[in-house]
Design a protein around this motif. Structure first.
Motif, mmCIF file in Angstrom:
data_model
loop_
_atom_site.group_PDB
_atom_site.id
_atom_site.type_symbol
_atom_site.label_atom_id
_atom_site.label_comp_id
_atom_site.label_asym_id
_atom_site.label_seq_id
_atom_site.Cartn_x
_atom_site.Cartn_y
_atom_site.Cartn_z
ATOM 1 N N MET A 1 0.833 -1.211 0.000
ATOM 2 C CA MET A 1 0.000 0.000 0.000
ATOM 3 C C MET A 1 0.853 1.241 0.000
ATOM 4 S SD MET A 1 -3.121 -0.007 -0.342
ATOM 5 C CE MET A 1 -3.511 1.446 -1.226
ATOM 6 N N ARG A 3 3.670 1.722 -1.325
ATOM 7 C CA ARG A 3 4.254 2.000 -2.634
ATOM 8 C C ARG A 3 3.213 2.572 -3.580
ATOM 9 N NH1 ARG A 3 6.611 -2.764 -5.307
ATOM 10 N NH2 ARG A 3 5.819 -4.071 -3.670
ATOM 11 N N ALA A 4 1.973 2.236 -3.309
ATOM 12 C CA ALA A 4 0.927 2.696 -4.237
ATOM 13 C C ALA A 4 0.717 4.192 -4.124
ATOM 14 C CB ALA A 4 -0.371 1.969 -3.933
ATOM 15 N N LEU A 5 1.013 4.745 -2.920
ATOM 16 C CA LEU A 5 0.633 6.137 -2.680
ATOM 17 C C LEU A 5 1.350 7.133 -3.577
ATOM 18 C CD1 LEU A 5 0.194 6.063 1.137
ATOM 19 C CD2 LEU A 5 -1.546 6.509 -0.568
ATOM 20 N N LEU A 7 2.588 6.720 -6.436
ATOM 21 C CA LEU A 7 2.079 6.558 -7.792
ATOM 22 C C LEU A 7 0.675 7.126 -7.908
ATOM 23 C CD1 LEU A 7 2.400 5.477 -10.595
ATOM 24 C CD2 LEU A 7 1.613 3.245 -9.822
ATOM 25 N N LEU A 11 -0.546 10.061 -10.234
ATOM 26 C CA LEU A 11 -1.692 9.935 -11.127
ATOM 27 C C LEU A 11 -2.722 11.003 -10.812
ATOM 28 C CD1 LEU A 11 -2.254 6.091 -11.320
ATOM 29 C CD2 LEU A 11 -1.762 7.590 -13.221
ATOM 30 N N PHE A 15 -4.673 14.492 -12.820
ATOM 31 C CA PHE A 15 -6.064 14.870 -12.886
ATOM 32 C C PHE A 15 -6.299 16.209 -12.219
ATOM 33 C CE2 PHE A 15 -8.247 11.108 -14.492
ATOM 34 C CZ PHE A 15 -7.196 10.222 -14.532
ATOM 35 N N PRO B 229 -4.561 23.167 -3.311
ATOM 36 C CA PRO B 229 -4.986 22.281 -4.387
ATOM 37 C C PRO B 229 -4.277 20.928 -4.398
ATOM 38 C CG PRO B 229 -3.767 24.165 -5.266
ATOM 39 C CD PRO B 229 -3.834 24.353 -3.811
ATOM 40 N N SER B 231 -3.143 17.207 -3.623
ATOM 41 C CA SER B 231 -3.949 16.129 -3.058
ATOM 42 C C SER B 231 -3.348 15.687 -1.732
ATOM 43 C CB SER B 231 -4.037 14.965 -4.024
ATOM 44 O OG SER B 231 -2.758 14.562 -4.391
ATOM 45 N N ALA B 233 -2.714 12.587 0.915
ATOM 46 C CA ALA B 233 -2.615 11.126 0.897
ATOM 47 C C ALA B 233 -3.128 10.580 2.225
ATOM 48 C CB ALA B 233 -1.167 10.724 0.667
ATOM 49 N N PHE B 234 -4.171 9.743 2.145
ATOM 50 C CA PHE B 234 -4.798 9.173 3.336
ATOM 51 C C PHE B 234 -4.325 7.738 3.486
ATOM 52 C CE2 PHE B 234 -8.267 9.073 6.419
ATOM 53 C CZ PHE B 234 -8.532 7.719 6.536
ATOM 54 N N VAL B 235 -3.884 7.398 4.693
ATOM 55 C CA VAL B 235 -3.331 6.067 4.908
ATOM 56 C C VAL B 235 -3.798 5.567 6.274
ATOM 57 C CG1 VAL B 235 -1.124 5.317 5.873
ATOM 58 C CG2 VAL B 235 -1.287 5.816 3.475
ATOM 59 N N GLY B 303 -2.118 -5.219 -1.156
ATOM 60 C CA GLY B 303 -0.832 -5.194 -1.851
ATOM 61 C C GLY B 303 -0.579 -3.883 -2.547
ATOM 62 N N SER B 304 0.495 -3.834 -3.295
ATOM 63 C CA SER B 304 0.853 -2.603 -3.974
ATOM 64 C C SER B 304 -0.029 -2.411 -5.194
ATOM 65 C CB SER B 304 2.307 -2.659 -4.398
ATOM 66 O OG SER B 304 2.415 -3.657 -5.414
ATOM 67 N N LEU B 305 0.080 -1.256 -5.787
ATOM 68 C CA LEU B 305 -0.737 -0.947 -6.964
ATOM 69 C C LEU B 305 -0.422 -1.911 -8.087
ATOM 70 C CD1 LEU B 305 -2.752 1.036 -8.252
ATOM 71 C CD2 LEU B 305 -0.794 2.288 -9.107
ATOM 72 N N PHE B 456 -13.047 -3.184 -3.093
ATOM 73 C CA PHE B 456 -11.894 -2.568 -2.467
ATOM 74 C C PHE B 456 -11.329 -1.480 -3.365
ATOM 75 C CE2 PHE B 456 -8.084 -1.977 -0.185
ATOM 76 C CZ PHE B 456 -7.033 -1.988 -1.095
ATOM 77 N N GLN B 460 -10.345 3.313 -3.283
ATOM 78 C CA GLN B 460 -9.083 3.996 -3.564
ATOM 79 C C GLN B 460 -9.357 5.314 -4.290
ATOM 80 O OE1 GLN B 460 -6.215 2.495 -2.371
ATOM 81 N NE2 GLN B 460 -7.905 1.379 -1.464
ATOM 82 N N PRO B 461 -8.318 6.174 -4.349
ATOM 83 C CA PRO B 461 -8.522 7.417 -5.103
ATOM 84 C C PRO B 461 -8.898 7.135 -6.554
ATOM 85 C CG PRO B 461 -6.265 7.227 -4.326
ATOM 86 C CD PRO B 461 -7.029 6.141 -3.683
ATOM 87 N N PRO B 463 -8.057 7.937 -9.655
ATOM 88 C CA PRO B 463 -7.163 7.464 -10.722
ATOM 89 C C PRO B 463 -6.766 6.007 -10.534
ATOM 90 C CG PRO B 463 -6.395 9.544 -9.845
ATOM 91 C CD PRO B 463 -7.480 9.088 -8.955
ATOM 92 N N VAL B 464 -6.600 5.573 -9.269
ATOM 93 C CA VAL B 464 -6.239 4.175 -9.019
ATOM 94 C C VAL B 464 -7.397 3.275 -9.432
ATOM 95 C CG1 VAL B 464 -5.613 2.500 -7.261
ATOM 96 C CG2 VAL B 464 -4.713 4.808 -7.146
ATOM 97 N N LEU B 466 -9.782 3.842 -11.595
ATOM 98 C CA LEU B 466 -9.942 3.808 -13.050
ATOM 99 C C LEU B 466 -8.858 2.950 -13.687
ATOM 100 C CD1 LEU B 466 -10.956 7.511 -13.699
ATOM 101 C CD2 LEU B 466 -12.377 5.499 -13.948
#
Lengths: 200, 722
Positions: A1, A3-5, A7, A11, A15, B229, B231, B233-235, B303-305, B456, B460-461, B463-464, B466
């Motif tokens: 997770m 690592r996804a942030l 990216l 992304l 937008f 403006p 973004s 990041a929420f974790v 897991g990761s993206l 799930f 996610q945000p 773009p993820v 989509l």
């Protein structure tokens, strides 16, 4: 997770719309080339060695009107016109209702008795984006060596009332006077107030 | 001689009082160019020395907005200047939580439609009872794409009550609504912040027994501090969360504490009706390490993206094997065979156009879902199957497709690609439409098998989400695309011939199977009678299809009319009417021998059981969720598991989402999920429930229950002390 942030953030920023760069105090100011009201090219490089004041401008904005209706901005332009290069910049895009053509702007400026050294037409918004200009009026001062010396509001009273001009502390005047006296600018960076710049 | 009647002084005073009280709690609204402003009082009179709340209600024209206390990159917060009787004091404006309003590359914080700003006015302790007039000079900036500074002077006839201050009717609900939009200040929340370079990290931990929201945004009070403006990041961090926020440069150096408002996407866990909280977070030197989110078994966090995308691609390829999709694909491939043998025209273009159709449809679907969720609708993936009407429509569609494949009637898509020579344009349009159709028929199949993963993804945000959906579409289109690139592989298949007709008809059977499954889902949702109606309606629809096909060569209008009439009658008959009894909630679960005794879930029942210290196992399930049914078969209905439940005194609750139930949707959201299946084990004394993975095995369930006290077996009781 985790690592996804980054990216996802990258992304997301795609937008988010074109991001604004910023002219950070102490860093070299971004160079630009644009046209003035007569259609002649104007660039920052041609004023190297002089102090340059940049005033982001839009007559449709009540905050800008506050400074023009009270005669404040014109007075500043006249007072410092001899010593500094005063560039008024308009980044309103052509589709917006606040847009005024160079001819209309020439007339309006004359009507207000405004006297900037040059007036930069930045309809594509490139200059605004390069400087990170957010609102009108957003003021910048560039010192003779080309570095950003001031980035922020014109004065300390965020309002649209022309009467407030008399009682506010003008940051641009303070900065210019300090620079003249060879002193460092005490309040070099603060939050500009105004209406959003009407980028494309 | 006439004399005008004159009012005596006491009468005049009375009239004045009456007039004042009639004006009472609302001054006449003031209309400016873009805003209508009104001043309301919560109660008709105030007690001396005690605050009374008044509200400035601004109603903006559509698309126009006013600003919050921190307006963001531009704008001006609303200001109120009070003219009060002597000794009165006015408190600060109580700001409802704002919304983020993007303007190109900039961001403002403000309000659209309408906002009510509350202020507490306090008369002095020695105020004498009687009428008073309150005056408010309000000034605000209202903007759409231009800005207009406006102001209004509003007067309110008020009073100081001698004893009990009466409350006014009508205003009570308005003030309750306004108060609900104020950020709450709940006790027990532990929060800190850390500034490193131009990054601000906020760490927010809920008190024991509370949960943190699945997602929240931060609105700082301090101006020119946060890069508005950019973004955030929420974790998740253990039971709470962290938010990484970008700061403007140069970063302020005198920050000892960061204060602001957190706004969740739906109601804040533990604070029903409230969406936002206010927190002040002291700046510390460093934060403790992030804890794994509690309640989610390790390895199940998604897991990761890259992993998610790979999984989505594989899932998409697997979709090709679903009974919904296989027939469509089969026909498409068969069509390719014909073209591969017949001509050397670039086949890959058709494959590419088909893939484009699939991709576009998937993205459109995802975009629609995200837009609906962003708009506040509580939706989960598979939600479409909760509507009996939708299930009926799908069944009708699949029936028609199956009849078409049988050859009962010919229509567009399949016929043309297999028989006539179309112009290139016609073929491409056909390919694109086939792609869209493939996606449409795939959706009911994704819900049962991929519901959890897709659900799930939706948290996610955007773009993820989509990107994952695009990979799903890419995976589904991959086999067809691959084949179209290698016509040589196609040439290995037999040349076009009668086998193609057989193949086409065989493909109808998986579609019939899907209709049967959908009929079962409808039965669970709406009862046996609804299934009867649907089947009867489908029969009539089939007659219409037969008419259309039987007289296909006839030019007469009658054919169309009759076909349409039968089709319409069929659909009308099949449509689940008001008599479709929603079975979901009312179903009595009779405990069958050898199965777990499931009781109906409700939030109240859950709280009561937890308060009593009973371990509770909640199964969020639905008839249309195939994974749920498989888990029941494989794990939950197994003898060892049933015994373990009974021995350890675990109460089993079934939350049935076959039909839409907003309580279940909300409960799922609180657990950070929005798709099925979800298995939550509430152990006594532990706060967040333990969530089991979506695919259950017997050992998994037994291991989860092993933490509970060992059962007193009969054998142990019989052990004679030695």
């Amino acid at each position: 997770m985790k690592r996804a942030l980054p990216l996802a953030a990258a992304l997301a920023s795609l937008f988010a719309g074109a991001a604004l760069a910023a002219a950070v105090v102490g860093q070299p100011a971004p160079d630009f080339t644009a046209t003035d009201l007569a259609g002649k090219p104007v660039s920052l490089a041609e004023f190297k060695g002089k102090t340059v004041v940049l005033e982001w401008h839009n007559f449709g904005c009540p905050f800008v009107q506050k400074h023009y209706k009270s005669g404040n901005m014109q007075a500043l332009q006249k007072k410092y016109g001899g010593e500094v290069v005063w560039l008024a910049v308009n980044s309103t895009h052509a589709g917006h209702q606040d847009y005024e053509s160079p001819a209309q702007l020439t007339k309006a400026l004359a009507g207000f008795g405004a006297a900037p050294t040059r007036f930069v037409m930045d309809e594509p918004g490139k200059v605004g984006h390069a400087f990170g200009a957010k609102v009108t009026p957003h003021m910048y001062i560039i010192d003779p060596s080309g570095k950003v010396a001031y980035n922020g509001a014109i004065d300390d009273k965020r309002s649209t009332d022309p009467a407030d001009v008399k009682t506010s502390k003008n940051y641009v005047v303070a900065a210019l006077e300090e620079m003249k006296a060879g002193k460092p600018v005490s309040n070099a960076s603060n939050a500009p107030y105004g209406c959003t710049i009407k980028y494309k | 001689m006439s004399s005008r009647p004159r009012f005596s002084f006491p009468a005049r005073l009375l009239l004045l009082l009456a007039g004042a009280l009639a004006l009472a709690v609302q001054a006449a609204p003031v209309r400016t160019e873009r805003v209508e402003a009104e001043l309301h009082a919560e109660r008709a009179a105030a007690d001396p020395g005690k605050p009374a709340t008044v509200g400035l209600r601004l109603r903006m024209d559509e698309h126009w907005h006013t600003y919050w206390r921190n307006p963001g990159d531009s704008g001006l917060p609303t200001k109120i200047q009070w003219t009060l009787p002597e000794g009165w004091s006015a408190g600060p404006i109580q700001w409802p939580y704002p919304e983020a309003q993007r303007v190109g590359p900039l961001m403002n914080y403000g309000y659209s439609d309408e906002v009510m700003l509350l202020v507490d006015l306090t008369p002095p302790a020695d105020a004498r009872p009687g009428p008073v007039t309150i005056r408010a000079d309000a000034a605000w900036l209202v903007c759409k794409d231009i800005c207009i500074p406006e102001k209004a002077t509003l007067e309110l006839g008020f009073a100081v009550g001698g004893g009990e201050a009466r409350s006014s009717s009508g205003s009570a609900s308005r003030f309750a609504e306004a108060r609900a939009r104020l950020p709450a200040a709940p006790a027990g929340w532990d929060a800190q912040s850390v500034i490193a370079g131009n990054k601000l990290t906020l760490r927010v931990m809920p008190p024991a027994g509370s949960a943190a929201p699945a997602k929240a945004g931060f609105f700082p009070f301090r101006e020119n501090f946060v890069d508005h403006p950019a973004s955030q990041a929420f974790v998740r961090d253990g039971n709470g969360y962290r938010l990484e926020v970008k700061l403007v440069e140069p970063v302020a150096s005198d920050v000892a504490s960061v204060a602001g408002v957190f706004v969740a996407e739906s109601s804040w866990p533990g604070l029903p009706g409230r969406k936002a909280i206010e927190l002040a977070m002291p700046v510390v030197a460093a934060l403790p390490a992030i804890a794994a989110p509690a309640g989610v078994p390790s390895g199940e966090t998604g897991g990761s993206l890259a992993l998610a995308l790979a999984f989505a691609l594989a899932g998409g390829v697997l979709l090709n094997l679903m009974p919904c999709v296989f027939p469509v694909l089969g026909i498409k491939v068969a069509g390719f065979v014909r073209h591969a043998h017949g001509e050397s025209r670039a086949l890959w273009m058709q494959g590419a156009v088909f893939s484009a159709g699939v991709l576009v449809s998937f993205l459109a679907l995802a975009g629609l879902l995200l837009a609906l969720r962003a708009g506040g609708t509580e939706l989960g993936w598979g939600f479409q199957l909760q509507s009996p009407a939708f299930v009926t429509l799908l069944a009708a569609l699949f029936l028609l497709m199956a009849l078409n494949l049988f050859g009962v009637f010919e229509m567009g898509l399949f016929a043309q690609s297999m028989t006539s020579d179309l112009s290139a344009k016609g073929r491409y349009a056909d390919a694109f439409l086939a792609g869209i159709l493939a996606t449409v028929v795939a959706t009911p199949c994704t819900a049962p098998f991929m519901g959890a993963a897709v659900g799930f993804t939706l948290t996610q945000p955007a773009p993820v989400s989509l990107a994952v959906f695009a990979m799903l579409g890419a995976g589904m289109a991959l086999p067809v695309l691959a084949l179209s690139f290698f016509p040589k592989a196609l040439r290995k298949l037999p040349r076009p011939g009668p086998w193609m007709e057989t193949f086409k008809q065989v493909m109808a059977f998986p579609l019939f199977a899907t209709v049967i499954w959908l009929a079962w889902v409808l039965g669970e949702q709406a009862g046996n009678d609804a299934v009867m109606a649907m089947l009867a309606g489908l029969l009539v629809l089939a007659v219409g299809a037969w008419i259309y096909g039987r007289w296909a060569h006839s030019e007469s209008l009658a054919r169309l009319v009759f076909a349409a009439a039968f089709a319409g009658a069929g659909l009308w008959l099949a449509w689940p009417g008001a008599n479709a009894a929603p079975q979901g909630q009312a179903r009595a679960e009779t405990a069958r021998a050898g199965e777990i005794d499931w009781q109906a879930w409700s939030p109240e029942k859950l709280s009561a059981l937890r308060a009593a210290g009973t371990p509770v196992f909640v199964d969020f399930t639905a008839a249309w969720c195939v994974t749920c049914q498989v888990n029941k078969l494989v794990a939950l209905n197994r003898e060892e598991v049933v015994k373990a439940f009974a021995d350890r005194g675990v109460v089993a609750l079934k939350a049935d989402w076959t039909n839409y139930d907003p309580r279940i949707t909300a409960a799922l959201a609180e657990l950070g999920r929005n798709a099925l299946p979800v298995y939550a084990l509430y152990l006594p004394g532990q706060s967040p429930p333990r969530l089991l993975p979506e695919v259950l095995t017997v050992s998994l369930v037994l291991e989860a229950l092993s933490g509970l006290p060992a059962p007193k077996t009969a054998a142990a009781a019989n052990l004679a002390p030695r």
